[in-house]
Motif scaffolding. Structure first.
Motif, mmCIF file in Angstrom:
data_model
loop_
_atom_site.group_PDB
_atom_site.id
_atom_site.type_symbol
_atom_site.label_atom_id
_atom_site.label_comp_id
_atom_site.label_asym_id
_atom_site.label_seq_id
_atom_site.Cartn_x
_atom_site.Cartn_y
_atom_site.Cartn_z
ATOM 1 N N GLY A 160 0.549 -0.939 0.179
ATOM 2 C CA GLY A 160 0.177 -0.147 0.470
ATOM 3 C C GLY A 160 0.994 1.333 -0.575
ATOM 4 N N ASP A 161 2.368 1.376 -0.386
ATOM 5 C CA ASP A 161 3.468 2.698 0.177
ATOM 6 C C ASP A 161 3.189 2.757 -1.368
ATOM 7 O OD1 ASP A 161 3.825 2.058 2.776
ATOM 8 O OD2 ASP A 161 5.558 0.892 2.532
ATOM 9 N N GLU A 162 3.054 4.719 -1.005
ATOM 10 C CA GLU A 162 2.891 5.322 -2.280
ATOM 11 C C GLU A 162 4.693 5.950 -1.986
ATOM 12 O OE1 GLU A 162 -0.681 7.134 -3.637
ATOM 13 O OE2 GLU A 162 0.134 8.221 -2.100
ATOM 14 N N VAL A 163 5.454 5.667 -2.898
ATOM 15 C CA VAL A 163 7.108 5.643 -2.890
ATOM 16 C C VAL A 163 7.661 5.847 -4.389
ATOM 17 C CG1 VAL A 163 9.050 4.117 -3.404
ATOM 18 C CG2 VAL A 163 7.186 3.467 -1.909
ATOM 19 N N VAL A 164 8.533 7.043 -3.982
ATOM 20 C CA VAL A 164 9.576 8.133 -4.685
ATOM 21 C C VAL A 164 10.427 7.652 -5.095
ATOM 22 C CG1 VAL A 164 10.242 10.681 -4.704
ATOM 23 C CG2 VAL A 164 8.033 9.858 -4.135
ATOM 24 N N VAL A 165 11.598 6.766 -5.996
ATOM 25 C CA VAL A 165 12.575 6.911 -6.164
ATOM 26 C C VAL A 165 13.265 7.935 -6.999
ATOM 27 C CG1 VAL A 165 14.870 5.537 -7.256
ATOM 28 C CG2 VAL A 165 11.983 4.413 -6.191
ATOM 29 N N ILE A 166 14.547 8.301 -6.548
ATOM 30 C CA ILE A 166 14.645 9.578 -6.719
ATOM 31 C C ILE A 166 16.020 8.853 -7.475
ATOM 32 C CG2 ILE A 166 16.328 12.250 -6.341
ATOM 33 C CD1 ILE A 166 14.027 12.441 -4.158
ATOM 34 N N GLY A 167 16.259 8.923 -8.303
ATOM 35 C CA GLY A 167 17.792 8.732 -9.456
ATOM 36 C C GLY A 167 17.274 7.380 -10.100
ATOM 37 N N ALA A 168 17.628 7.621 -11.797
ATOM 38 C CA ALA A 168 16.937 6.361 -12.638
ATOM 39 C C ALA A 168 17.808 5.815 -13.492
ATOM 40 C CB ALA A 168 16.194 7.328 -13.860
ATOM 41 N N GLY A 169 19.133 5.678 -12.702
ATOM 42 C CA GLY A 169 20.045 4.776 -13.438
ATOM 43 C C GLY A 169 19.794 3.486 -12.636
ATOM 44 N N PRO A 170 21.164 2.160 -13.066
ATOM 45 C CA PRO A 170 19.873 0.989 -12.771
ATOM 46 C C PRO A 170 20.118 0.532 -11.486
ATOM 47 C CG PRO A 170 22.036 1.145 -13.452
ATOM 48 C CD PRO A 170 21.896 2.383 -13.109
ATOM 49 N N VAL A 171 20.303 1.694 -10.247
ATOM 50 C CA VAL A 171 19.552 0.689 -9.393
ATOM 51 C C VAL A 171 18.095 1.349 -8.724
ATOM 52 C CG1 VAL A 171 19.876 1.834 -6.643
ATOM 53 C CG2 VAL A 171 22.319 0.552 -8.034
ATOM 54 N N GLY A 172 17.885 2.872 -9.505
ATOM 55 C CA GLY A 172 17.278 3.707 -9.307
ATOM 56 C C GLY A 172 15.872 2.229 -10.186
ATOM 57 N N CYS A 173 15.966 2.199 -11.363
ATOM 58 C CA CYS A 173 15.075 0.615 -11.670
ATOM 59 C C CYS A 173 14.587 -0.670 -11.240
ATOM 60 C CB CYS A 173 15.790 0.081 -12.958
ATOM 61 S SG CYS A 173 15.816 2.062 -14.266
ATOM 62 N N MET A 174 15.958 -0.367 -10.568
ATOM 63 C CA MET A 174 15.920 -2.020 -8.881
ATOM 64 C C MET A 174 15.371 -1.424 -8.322
ATOM 65 S SD MET A 174 19.385 -4.383 -9.458
ATOM 66 C CE MET A 174 20.451 -3.392 -10.089
ATOM 67 N N HIS A 175 15.032 -0.093 -7.190
ATOM 68 C CA HIS A 175 13.897 0.051 -6.410
ATOM 69 C C HIS A 175 12.500 0.025 -7.229
ATOM 70 C CE1 HIS A 175 16.206 1.053 -2.920
ATOM 71 N NE2 HIS A 175 17.632 1.941 -3.650
ATOM 72 N N VAL A 176 12.077 0.904 -8.119
ATOM 73 C CA VAL A 176 11.138 0.987 -8.845
ATOM 74 C C VAL A 176 10.754 -0.529 -9.271
ATOM 75 C CG1 VAL A 176 9.504 1.025 -11.010
ATOM 76 C CG2 VAL A 176 11.520 2.719 -10.144
#
Length: 347
Positions: free
Chosen positions: A167-183
């Protein structure tokens, strides 16, 4: 065998290395893939205080066993497909025995203290084997995918510490490979919505086309905080993950986090500028939690491989380029320029 050795900032040499005898408690593997990351760029440009050159670099490693020492336990045999941890805890200190291996004060690292994976062959250090840091690659997972288990393990540690969940709304700052994996991991952990933030329009468009966040926010075009507040109907995000080496991002995170939300300072800051302005009143009145995230444990690496094998977190399509060892300088340039998501070296 051929290796890529770092001698000094800007001085990375492809060389022939001697085939050294294997120790009784060591394992030799044929490196099949070693992926690159932003840390490799930093080492190439600036060196690293833990790295005494010359050193074979590269720490996102997958390969197959070719030889084992007579005192090696664990049932390893030639032909076994394996992934190697990068961060190596000592396994014996108070933090390690207290299930806090990521903050082991005696931690060493493959590619820094020991020769790494930008080579045709790698001798797995006894320190890795001592903490169960050589992992079997599950059936159906390729070597390139397995090499990405190491950064995914770090992402897993970060999201566990930040408590990303259903249910969390999540913001990932940074669209590198690590950011993509966080998404992708946030989705796998049950997040309701995941927003991806990036300053570079080209990098954001490239990554968003692959991981398809619920919203892609370009910090060069809009006020990121205002955009997140609008997307969350004014309440802010439950979790904000700063997957970028940006003090400004860490400061923005404070203003876009919901009451009782969590902020993960996942990306470290430059050593010469490690401080930010903390709005203590926001933390106080909103009851915010701010957590760090430092690397991963051997167990995180195993679980990362399981997430890849199950399809819960796909990584194959994040590998946009595969290059041979002699094109490692080009791979580093691609990573530095942001033209690629993930670049894997196939020695």
């Amino acid at each position: 065998m051929r290796v890529a050795r770092f001698y000094a900032p800007g001085d990375l040499r492809l060389e022939d290395a001697e085939w050294r005898p294997l120790g009784p408690r060591e394992v030799r593997i044929r490196v099949r893939h070693c992926s690159t990351c932003g840390t490799d760029v930093k080492i190439f440009n600036h060196g690293h205080h833990h790295l005494v050159p010359p050193r074979v670099i590269g720490h996102e490693i997958a390969g197959e066993v070719v030889e084992t020492g007579p005192e090696v336990h664990g049932g390893w045999a030639a032909g076994d497909r394996v992934q190697v941890i990068a961060a190596v805890p000592c396994g014996t200190c108070q933090d390690c025995t207290g299930d806090r291996m990521t903050i082991c004060p005696n931690q060493t690292s493959v590619g820094y203290h020991y020769d790494g994976g930008f080579a045709e062959y790698l001798v797995v250090p006894v320190q890795v084997l001592a903490v169960d840091g050589l992992n079997r690659i599950p059936d159906g997972v390729g070597f390139a995918e397995a090499s990405v288990a190491e950064p995914l393990a770090c992402v897993l540690n970060g999201q566990e510490l930040a408590g990303v969940g259903t249910g969390d709304e999540v913001v990932v700052i940074g669209a590198g490979p690590v950011g993509c994996m966080h998404v992708r991991l946030a989705r796998a952990r049950g997040a309701a919505k995941v927003f991806l933030v990036e300053l570079s329009r080209s990098r954001l468009d490239m990554s968003a086309a692959v991981v398809e966040p619920d919203a892609a926010i370009c910090g060069s075009d809009v006020d990121v905080v205002d955009e997140v507040l609008e997307l969350t109907e004014g309440r802010g995000a439950d979790v904000v993950i700063t997957a970028a080496a940006s003090g400004a991002a860490q400061e923005d995170a404070q203003r876009m986090t919901a009451r009782r939300g969590r902020i993960s300072l996942f990306g470290g800051l430059p050593k010469d500028k490690p401080t930010i302005t903390l709005d203590a009143n926001l933390v106080h009145y909103r009851e915010l939690s701010i957590v760090g995230a430092n690397g991963s444990t051997p167990a995180h690496n195993k679980r990362a491989l399981e997430l890849i094998a199950s399809g819960a977190v796909a990584v194959r399509d994040l590998i946009t380029h595969t290059l041979p060892l002699d094109r490692l300088p080009e791979a580093i340039r691609l990573v530095a320029s942001g033209e690629a998501i993930k670049v894997s070296i196939e020695p």
